[in-house]
Design a protein around this motif. Structure first.
Motif, PDB file in Angstrom:
ATOM      1  N   ILE A 136     -12.070  11.096 -11.885  1.00 27.91           N
ATOM      2  CA  ILE A 136     -10.720  10.554 -11.757  1.00 27.91           C
ATOM      3  C   ILE A 136     -10.601   9.400 -12.737  1.00 27.91           C
ATOM      4  N   VAL A 137      -9.633   9.467 -13.619  1.00 26.22           N
ATOM      5  CA  VAL A 137      -9.466   8.383 -14.584  1.00 26.22           C
ATOM      6  C   VAL A 137      -8.461   7.388 -14.020  1.00 26.22           C
ATOM      7  N   GLY A 138      -8.899   6.157 -13.824  1.00 23.62           N
ATOM      8  CA  GLY A 138      -8.012   5.115 -13.315  1.00 23.62           C
ATOM      9  C   GLY A 138      -8.286   4.829 -11.854  1.00 23.62           C
ATOM     10  N   CYS A 176      -3.525   5.352  -6.781  1.00 19.15           N
ATOM     11  CA  CYS A 176      -3.644   6.808  -6.674  1.00 19.15           C
ATOM     12  C   CYS A 176      -5.042   7.295  -7.017  1.00 19.15           C
ATOM     13  N   GLY A 177      -5.684   6.647  -7.956  1.00 18.99           N
ATOM     14  CA  GLY A 177      -7.041   7.052  -8.302  1.00 18.99           C
ATOM     15  C   GLY A 177      -7.960   6.914  -7.097  1.00 18.99           C
ATOM     16  N   LEU A 178      -7.885   5.743  -6.446  1.00 17.97           N
ATOM     17  CA  LEU A 178      -8.767   5.510  -5.293  1.00 17.97           C
ATOM     18  C   LEU A 178      -8.383   6.413  -4.120  1.00 17.97           C
ATOM     19  N   VAL A 210     -14.746   7.745  -9.931  1.00 11.51           N
ATOM     20  CA  VAL A 210     -13.554   7.091 -10.489  1.00 11.51           C
ATOM     21  C   VAL A 210     -13.989   6.236 -11.679  1.00 11.51           C
ATOM     22  N   LEU A 211     -13.319   6.422 -12.817  1.00 13.76           N
ATOM     23  CA  LEU A 211     -13.605   5.589 -13.982  1.00 13.76           C
ATOM     24  C   LEU A 211     -12.456   4.606 -14.149  1.00 13.76           C
ATOM     25  N   GLU A 212     -12.759   3.328 -14.065  1.00  9.37           N
ATOM     26  CA  GLU A 212     -11.707   2.305 -14.163  1.00  9.37           C
ATOM     27  C   GLU A 212     -12.023   1.387 -15.341  1.00  9.37           C
ATOM     28  N   ARG A 213     -10.992   1.150 -16.160  1.00  6.41           N
ATOM     29  CA  ARG A 213     -11.284   0.358 -17.349  1.00  6.41           C
ATOM     30  C   ARG A 213     -11.485  -1.128 -17.036  1.00  6.41           C
ATOM     31  N   CYS A 226     -14.969   1.009 -17.574  1.00  7.38           N
ATOM     32  CA  CYS A 226     -15.168   2.288 -18.248  1.00  7.38           C
ATOM     33  C   CYS A 226     -13.810   2.827 -18.693  1.00  7.38           C
ATOM     34  N   GLN A 227     -13.487   2.566 -19.921  1.00  5.07           N
ATOM     35  CA  GLN A 227     -12.172   2.976 -20.412  1.00  5.07           C
ATOM     36  C   GLN A 227     -12.250   4.373 -21.030  1.00  5.07           C
ATOM     37  N   VAL A 228     -11.439   5.253 -20.533  1.00  2.00           N
ATOM     38  CA  VAL A 228     -11.474   6.623 -21.040  1.00  2.00           C
ATOM     39  C   VAL A 228     -10.606   6.724 -22.285  1.00  2.00           C
ATOM     40  N   GLU A 229     -11.157   7.347 -23.308  1.00  4.27           N
ATOM     41  CA  GLU A 229     -10.433   7.446 -24.566  1.00  4.27           C
ATOM     42  C   GLU A 229      -9.818   8.827 -24.726  1.00  4.27           C
ATOM     43  N   ILE A 274      -0.317   1.201 -19.793  1.00  5.19           N
ATOM     44  CA  ILE A 274       0.653   2.156 -19.298  1.00  5.19           C
ATOM     45  C   ILE A 274       1.971   1.554 -18.828  1.00  5.19           C
ATOM     46  N   LYS A 275       1.911   0.534 -18.104  1.00  5.67           N
ATOM     47  CA  LYS A 275       3.200   0.130 -17.593  1.00  5.67           C
ATOM     48  C   LYS A 275       3.239  -1.348 -17.256  1.00  5.67           C
ATOM     49  N   ALA A 276       4.327  -1.733 -16.716  1.00  6.14           N
ATOM     50  CA  ALA A 276       4.538  -3.155 -16.667  1.00  6.14           C
ATOM     51  C   ALA A 276       5.193  -3.578 -15.398  1.00  6.14           C
ATOM     52  N   GLY A 283      11.522   4.478 -12.026  1.00  4.84           N
ATOM     53  CA  GLY A 283      12.053   3.131 -11.856  1.00  4.84           C
ATOM     54  C   GLY A 283      11.737   2.637 -10.455  1.00  4.84           C
ATOM     55  N   SER A 284      11.897   1.338 -10.239  1.00  7.37           N
ATOM     56  CA  SER A 284      11.482   0.830  -8.927  1.00  7.37           C
ATOM     57  C   SER A 284      12.675   0.698  -7.977  1.00  7.37           C
ATOM     58  N   PHE A 285      13.753   1.397  -8.283  1.00  8.39           N
ATOM     59  CA  PHE A 285      14.972   1.218  -7.481  1.00  8.39           C
ATOM     60  C   PHE A 285      14.843   1.764  -6.064  1.00  8.39           C
ATOM     61  N   LEU A 286      13.926   2.714  -5.900  1.00  7.43           N
ATOM     62  CA  LEU A 286      13.787   3.328  -4.581  1.00  7.43           C
ATOM     63  C   LEU A 286      12.520   2.843  -3.867  1.00  7.43           C
ATOM     64  N   GLY A 287      11.639   2.189  -4.620  1.00 10.87           N
ATOM     65  CA  GLY A 287      10.375   1.705  -4.039  1.00 10.87           C
ATOM     66  C   GLY A 287       9.512   2.847  -3.537  1.00 10.87           C
ATOM     67  N   GLN A 288       9.501   3.950  -4.286  1.00 12.02           N
ATOM     68  CA  GLN A 288       8.775   5.128  -3.806  1.00 12.02           C
ATOM     69  C   GLN A 288       7.565   5.496  -4.667  1.00 12.02           C
ATOM     70  N   GLY A 289       7.380   4.789  -5.798  1.00 12.33           N
ATOM     71  CA  GLY A 289       6.319   5.184  -6.732  1.00 12.33           C
ATOM     72  C   GLY A 289       4.963   5.296  -6.057  1.00 12.33           C
ATOM     73  N   GLY A 290       4.573   4.249  -5.340  1.00 12.60           N
ATOM     74  CA  GLY A 290       3.249   4.228  -4.730  1.00 12.60           C
ATOM     75  C   GLY A 290       3.147   5.252  -3.613  1.00 12.60           C
ATOM     76  N   ALA A 291       4.191   5.303  -2.756  1.00 15.08           N
ATOM     77  CA  ALA A 291       4.144   6.215  -1.608  1.00 15.08           C
ATOM     78  C   ALA A 291       4.080   7.661  -2.090  1.00 15.08           C
TER      79      ALA A 291
HETATM   80  C1  FAD Z   1       7.658  -3.882 -10.269  1.00  7.99           C
HETATM   81  C2  FAD Z   1       7.203  -2.748  -9.503  1.00  7.99           C
HETATM   82  C3  FAD Z   1       7.377  -2.729  -8.141  1.00  7.99           C
HETATM   83  C4  FAD Z   1       6.964  -1.626  -7.401  1.00  7.99           C
HETATM   84  N1  FAD Z   1       7.178  -1.621  -6.061  1.00  7.99           N
HETATM   85  C5  FAD Z   1       6.804  -0.551  -5.352  1.00  7.99           C
HETATM   86  C6  FAD Z   1       7.029  -0.516  -3.940  1.00  7.99           C
HETATM   87  O1  FAD Z   1       7.538  -1.456  -3.335  1.00  7.99           O
HETATM   88  N2  FAD Z   1       6.632   0.604  -3.266  1.00  7.99           N
HETATM   89  C7  FAD Z   1       6.029   1.651  -3.904  1.00  7.99           C
HETATM   90  O2  FAD Z   1       5.684   2.636  -3.229  1.00  7.99           O
HETATM   91  N3  FAD Z   1       5.805   1.631  -5.224  1.00  7.99           N
HETATM   92  C8  FAD Z   1       6.178   0.572  -5.971  1.00  7.99           C
HETATM   93  N4  FAD Z   1       5.944   0.545  -7.309  1.00  7.99           N
HETATM   94  C9  FAD Z   1       5.246   1.664  -7.938  1.00  7.99           C
HETATM   95  C10 FAD Z   1       3.744   1.580  -7.705  1.00  7.99           C
HETATM   96  O3  FAD Z   1       3.242   0.317  -8.012  1.00  7.99           O
HETATM   97  C11 FAD Z   1       3.040   2.606  -8.559  1.00  7.99           C
HETATM   98  O4  FAD Z   1       3.682   3.831  -8.381  1.00  7.99           O
HETATM   99  C12 FAD Z   1       1.572   2.737  -8.208  1.00  7.99           C
HETATM  100  O5  FAD Z   1       0.903   1.523  -8.434  1.00  7.99           O
HETATM  101  C13 FAD Z   1       0.961   3.827  -9.059  1.00  7.99           C
HETATM  102  O6  FAD Z   1      -0.399   3.885  -8.852  1.00  7.99           O
HETATM  103  P1  FAD Z   1      -1.340   4.584  -9.905  1.00  7.99           P
HETATM  104  O7  FAD Z   1      -2.702   4.560  -9.333  1.00  7.99           O
HETATM  105  O8  FAD Z   1      -0.763   5.897 -10.311  1.00  7.99           O
HETATM  106  O9  FAD Z   1      -1.249   3.646 -11.207  1.00  7.99           O
HETATM  107  P2  FAD Z   1      -1.800   2.167 -11.388  1.00  7.99           P
HETATM  108  O10 FAD Z   1      -1.716   1.425 -10.111  1.00  7.99           O
HETATM  109  O11 FAD Z   1      -1.106   1.620 -12.548  1.00  7.99           O
HETATM  110  O12 FAD Z   1      -3.332   2.371 -11.733  1.00  7.99           O
HETATM  111  C14 FAD Z   1      -3.769   2.923 -12.946  1.00  7.99           C
HETATM  112  C15 FAD Z   1      -5.209   2.477 -13.151  1.00  7.99           C
HETATM  113  O13 FAD Z   1      -5.762   3.184 -14.249  1.00  7.99           O
HETATM  114  C16 FAD Z   1      -6.519   2.299 -15.064  1.00  7.99           C
HETATM  115  N5  FAD Z   1      -6.507   2.877 -16.414  1.00  7.99           N
HETATM  116  C17 FAD Z   1      -5.436   3.057 -17.215  1.00  7.99           C
HETATM  117  N6  FAD Z   1      -5.842   3.651 -18.370  1.00  7.99           N
HETATM  118  C18 FAD Z   1      -7.185   3.860 -18.268  1.00  7.99           C
HETATM  119  C19 FAD Z   1      -8.166   4.440 -19.132  1.00  7.99           C
HETATM  120  N7  FAD Z   1      -7.854   4.917 -20.312  1.00  7.99           N
HETATM  121  N8  FAD Z   1      -9.462   4.500 -18.716  1.00  7.99           N
HETATM  122  C20 FAD Z   1      -9.815   4.011 -17.488  1.00  7.99           C
HETATM  123  N9  FAD Z   1      -8.917   3.455 -16.642  1.00  7.99           N
HETATM  124  C21 FAD Z   1      -7.619   3.372 -17.022  1.00  7.99           C
HETATM  125  C22 FAD Z   1      -5.775   0.981 -14.953  1.00  7.99           C
HETATM  126  O14 FAD Z   1      -6.621  -0.108 -15.237  1.00  7.99           O
HETATM  127  C23 FAD Z   1      -5.316   1.002 -13.496  1.00  7.99           C
HETATM  128  O15 FAD Z   1      -6.263   0.381 -12.659  1.00  7.99           O
HETATM  129  C24 FAD Z   1       6.354  -0.547  -8.074  1.00  7.99           C
HETATM  130  C25 FAD Z   1       6.138  -0.571  -9.440  1.00  7.99           C
HETATM  131  C26 FAD Z   1       6.569  -1.658 -10.153  1.00  7.99           C
HETATM  132  C27 FAD Z   1       6.358  -1.673 -11.616  1.00  7.99           C
END
Ligand code: FAD
Ligand code: HEM
Length: 830
Positions: free
Chosen positions: A13-15, A19-21, A36-39, A128-131, A152-154, A277-285
């Motif tokens: 799992i990269v990241g 979601c990775g964890l 899990v490989l985390e940079r 461990c950063q995956v290229e 990736i994002k901000a 976008g974060s308008f729905l607050g659903q990204g993480g869920a």
């Molecule tokens: C401002 C904001 C507010 C939010 N609020 C909410 C909310 O209230 N509720 C909700 O459900 N969601 C919310 N979200 C969305 C939510 O944060 C994301 O959807 C969620 O964190 C995604 O998890 P992820 O594991 O996919 O990505 P991330 O959490 O970004 O994790 C990616 C991981 O991959 C690692 N990585 C990246 N590239 C590499 C590489 N090449 N090699 C190794 N490792 C790498 C990074 O270091 C990072 O640890 C919000 C997002 C933003 C921006």
């Protein structure tokens, strides 16, 4: 799959973000290992808090961390959105919406740490950063190579800590200004999490301020003109060290419709799949949902195609590809709809044109009435992945209990054809049950063929005890079930179990494996655990359990024997593969047992079940031996029926004692009184008869939570009249009747418990089972000073998704060993 030149891992799992964890944990719950490989060098919790909606909590429940996290999260009761930029300071102008489903905010670091905590040691590799990822040409496994990568994002989010407590209600607040879209969620009474999305930031902003915390704060404050004073104060006084500023990535909804999302054995999940976008607050869920579905699909194909332990890499690669294809197929519509809804919300919030706003509102109103669509996934049950039913079809569907399936199916067959197909009767009266099953047991001798797993699995070809019609074959095989009970002096599992529990291994899983090991030894002989090794034994346990849980979906082949397999081809293939897997696992073991028997037997008088079956002859059927097909069905029944019911009874007993310290204390006193104070001596078989309280504890759990809550019979022909008399009905139709004695309900009356059924077909495992239950509980009570809930409240909810009534959540308990408790007591107080 390969991770670098020398290393081979199951899944990479990269990241190591949310979601990775979560993916690693979901796979772990399904018995699949991953890396899990985390940079970053540590767990990276960019952003402060995260609001998780009900679908996310459901996913966390399935990952079995929901309750632990709930304790760290604040439930939100409503949301307030100030969209009118001119009156942004006026809280009375906010649009307030109550939140009626579960919505809680928690610290991102808590979420990440909890997920990581439940992973096996060594599952995450930091720094461990995956290229690049490429596919190995033959197996098409991914080859992952390191270093350097892209951001990736901000997000721009921090905590503000109010030592005296804050005045923000437990409500999610959103303020949409000209320069920033500001979101605030309280995490607890003292901590507020917020983030500010800069609308149309200039390129200069991004490059100059991103590394300077003070500048981030300053620019954000400048963009918050007109915001209420308490919000400005919040930003002004927050801890700038935790600020971060990065560029926001976004994937448009139409990408979700056409994007491939999978290449060979590589796929994406979480933001990498559907950053929105974060308008729905659903990204993480939504990402958490991905992880659950991904683990299910992978487990389903690798398990059903029978390749996970075959050692054939090509086949394994193919089945992983199939699993990922299923996953992408299942997720596409869901993420398309969520990202479309988010997109429309974004238009509504950010568009300057009134026309666009009206259009967005109309489409939202038509397609996503009252913002309820995200909750659709709440049908996703709380059932942990370890218990979830691996069947074809959407993973969030509601599964009926096995009894419901049978009864409903019988009722459907009955409709309009009651005289030909028979009648379905439910009995909940204890007097009628006793009269029928005990006094008139000769009229209730058979089970409905379609109610028994092996009938379904072998399409009535190879009977076992449960499915056999009353007669010579049944008589011959039944006698052998309880013949080989192990003497406790040979139960090495007790020592292994104690060691596992002392090391802090999950209690439910450890008990389950210990029970399975005992049953496996009764089945294949005393040395099977040693000879097979733990890994192979666990693999058998896993596919037996998966098979059991998948059975309801195969009922269609009993109902439509001919066209069923044409209509449900993949399900049909799954059934054949499962049966094949049983054959290739069990038959070589039977041959080994036979070989072993010819060698010296260490003076043991114990005869394993398969040994006695090999000797067995069905005299009334030309003195024939059991066939290989029958052997496989009988072994499957022995392992399946024996393990699930006994392990479930043991878990219920232990959980009840964990929940109630007083019976726990009484039990310990009784055990100590009988065995004496010397800790060297374990509880022996002879001691158990002098422990009435222990017996009462075990039987009471069997009464309150009978692992098999119904007893089924089918009566017809000559028995129909006698049966009708016993049931107190005038007469039964020509097709006979299926009678469902709901012993689970009947047993609520303490005088009427029948957890092992009754009559001639009563459970033949009764005596050894009660003995083993008592033996394990007594010895654990002696070994461990206290059993306590492990981090969360004991939840005695039942799970009816299979033939048995299991615990909805596997037992979680912290067991304090006697010696540790004594050492703690002896330590002088500080
Ligand atoms: C401002 C904001 C507010 C939010 N609020 C909410 C909310 O209230 N509720 C909700 O459900 N969601 C919310 N979200 C969305 C939510 O944060 C994301 O959807 C969620 O964190 C995604 O998890 P992820 O594991 O996919 O990505 P991330 O959490 O970004 O994790 C990616 C991981 O991959 C690692 N990585 C990246 N590239 C590499 C590489 N090449 N090699 C190794 N490792 C790498 C990074 O270091 C990072 O640890 C919000 C997002 C933003 C921006
Ligand atoms: C706590 C543990 C157990 C419970 C609660 C339990 C319960 C039951 C029940 C309710 C029945 C149906 C009885 C009826 O129709 O009247 C049954 C049948 C059966 N059980 Fe068990 N059982 C347990 C353990 C075991 C074990 C350990 C084995 C074997 C290893 C076993 C083997 C069987 C078999 C073969 C039958 C079919 C009997 C027949 O049709 O003649 N059971 N069990």
């Amino acid at each position: 799959m390969a991770a670098g030149a020398d290393e081979i891992h199951g899944i990479i799992i990269v990241g190591g973000g949310i979601c990775g964890l979560a993916t690693a944990l979901a796979l772990h719950r399904k018995g699949i290992s991953s890396l899990v490989l985390e940079r970053a060098e540590t767990l990276r919790a960019t952003g402060a808090g995260i609001g998780i909606q009900v679908n996310g909590w459901r996913a966390l429940d399935q990952l079995e961390v929901g309750n632990e996290l709930r304790k760290l999260a604040m439930p939100l009761s409503g949301s307030a959105c100030r969209m009118d930029k001119r009156d942004i300071h006026d809280s009375s102008r906010a649009i307030k919406v109550p939140i009626r489903t579960e919505f809680r905010c928690l610290k991102r670091s808590d979420l990440l740490e909890t997920l990581a905590k439940h992973l096996p040691v060594g599952s995450i590799r930091f720094g461990c950063q995956v290229e690049a990822i490429s596919l190995e040409p033959i197996t098409r496994f991914p080859v992952v190579s390191g270093n350097d990568g892209t951001s990736i994002k901000a997000k721009h989010a921090v905590f503000a800590i109010y030592p005296e407590g804050h005045n923000f209600a437990n409500r999610f607040q959103q303020l949409i200004g000209d320069g920033v879209n500001f979101r605030l969620i309280p995490i607890d009474d003292k901590i507020v999490s917020f983030n500010a999305i800069h609308l149309q930031p200039s390129k200069a902003d991004c490059s100059t301020i991103s590394r300077n915390m003070e500048l981030i704060q300053l620019v954000t404050l400048q963009r918050m003109q007109g915001f209420p004073e308490e919000i400005i104060d919040l930003v002004r006084h927050c801890d700038t060290a935790s600020l971060s500023f990065t560029q926001f990535c976004y994937r448009a909804p139409w990408h979700m419709a056409f994007e491939t999302f999978q290449q060979g054995t590589v796929t994406v999940a979480g933001d990498a799949m559907h950053v929105m976008g974060s308008f729905l607050g659903q990204g993480g869920a939504c990402g958490l949902e991905d992880t659950v579905v991904l683990a299910r699909c992978l487990a389903r194909t690798t398990m059903s195609e029978g390749v996970n332990h075959s050692g054939d890499d090509r086949k394994l690669g193919k089945s992983i590809e199939n699993g990922l294809r299923l996953y992408v197929k299942e997720r596409r519509w869901r993420i398309l709809m969520l990202s479309f809804q988010t997109f429309l919300m974004g238009v509504l919030v950010a568009a300057s044109s009134g026309f666009k706003k009206v259009l967005a509102t109309t489409v939202l109103a038509v397609l996503f009435r009252s913002n309820c669509k995200p909750k659709e996934h709440t049908r996703n049950s709380r059932t942990p992945l370890t218990r979830a039913v691996p069947t074809p079809g959407p993973t969030h569907s509601h599964w009926k209990s096995w009894a419901e399936w049978i009864v409903e199916a019988q009722a459907r067959l009955r409709r309009g054809r009651s005289t030909r197909r028979g009648l379905s009767i439910h009995v909940t009266d204890r007097a009628v049950t006793r009269r029928a099953l005990v006094q008139h047991s000769a009229a209730f001798l058979d089970r409905p063929a379609t109610s028994v797993p092996s009938t379904i699995l072998t399409r009535s070809r190879h009977h076992n005890v449960l499915s056999a019609p009353y007669g010579p074959y049944w008589r011959a095989v039944r006698g052998h079930v309880a013949a080989g009970a192990l003497h406790p002096s040979r139960l090495g599992q007790l020592g292994d179990l104690v060691r596992a529990l002392r090391s802090g291994a999950p209690a439910g899983e450890s008990l389950h494996f210990a029970v399975f090991s005992v049953i496996a030894e009764m089945c294949f002989g005393e040395d099977v655990v040693y000879e097979l090794g733990e890994a192979r034994l666990r693999a058998i346990l896993r596919f037996q359990r998966d098979l059991l849980l998948a059975l309801p979906s195969f009922w269609v082949f009993v109902k439509y024997p001919r066209i069923g397999r044409l209509l449900y081809t993949s399900r049909w293939r799954q059934l054949l593969a499962l049966r094949r897997q049983q054959e290739v696992s069990f038959l070589p073991l039977v041959a080994e047992v036979r070989n072993r028997k010819t060698k010296a037997r260490h003076g043991s008088t114990f005869t394993a079940y398969v040994e006695s079956l090999r000797e067995l002859r069905v005299h009334e059927d030309g003195d024939r031996a059991v066939t290989d097909g029958e052997l496989v069905s009988l072994i499957s029944e022995f392992l399946g029926a024996g393990t699930e019911s006994t392990a479930s009874a043991l878990e219920w007993t232990m959980d009840n004692l964990v929940k109630h310290p007083e019976p726990q204390r009484k039990l310990r006193l009784e055990v100590d009184a009988v065995v004496g104070s010397s800790r060297d001596r374990t509880v022996e078989a002879a001691d158990l008869s002098r422990m009435p309280y222990l017996k009462a504890v075990v039987l009471e759990r069997l009464r309150r939570h009978p692992p098999v809550p119904f007893v089924l019979r089918h009566v017809r022909g000559r028995d129909a009249d006698a049966a009708a008399g016993a049931l107190g009905v005038p007469r039964l139709p020509g097709g006979g009747a299926t009678v469902n004695f709901l012993v689970g309900k009947i047993g609520r009356d303490p005088a009427a418990m029948m957890p092992f059924g009754a009559g001639r077909r009563i459970c033949p495992g009764l005596a050894p089972v009660v003995f083993y239950l008592e033996y394990f509980v007594a010895n654990l009570a002696r070994e461990f000073e206290r059993w306590e809930a492990d981090g969360e409240e004991v939840d005695l909810a039942e799970f009816h998704g299979s033939f048995f009534t299991l615990m909805d959540r596997p037992l979680r308990a912290r067991l304090v060993p006697q010696d540790a408790a004594a050492a703690a007591a002896a330590r002088p107080a500080k």
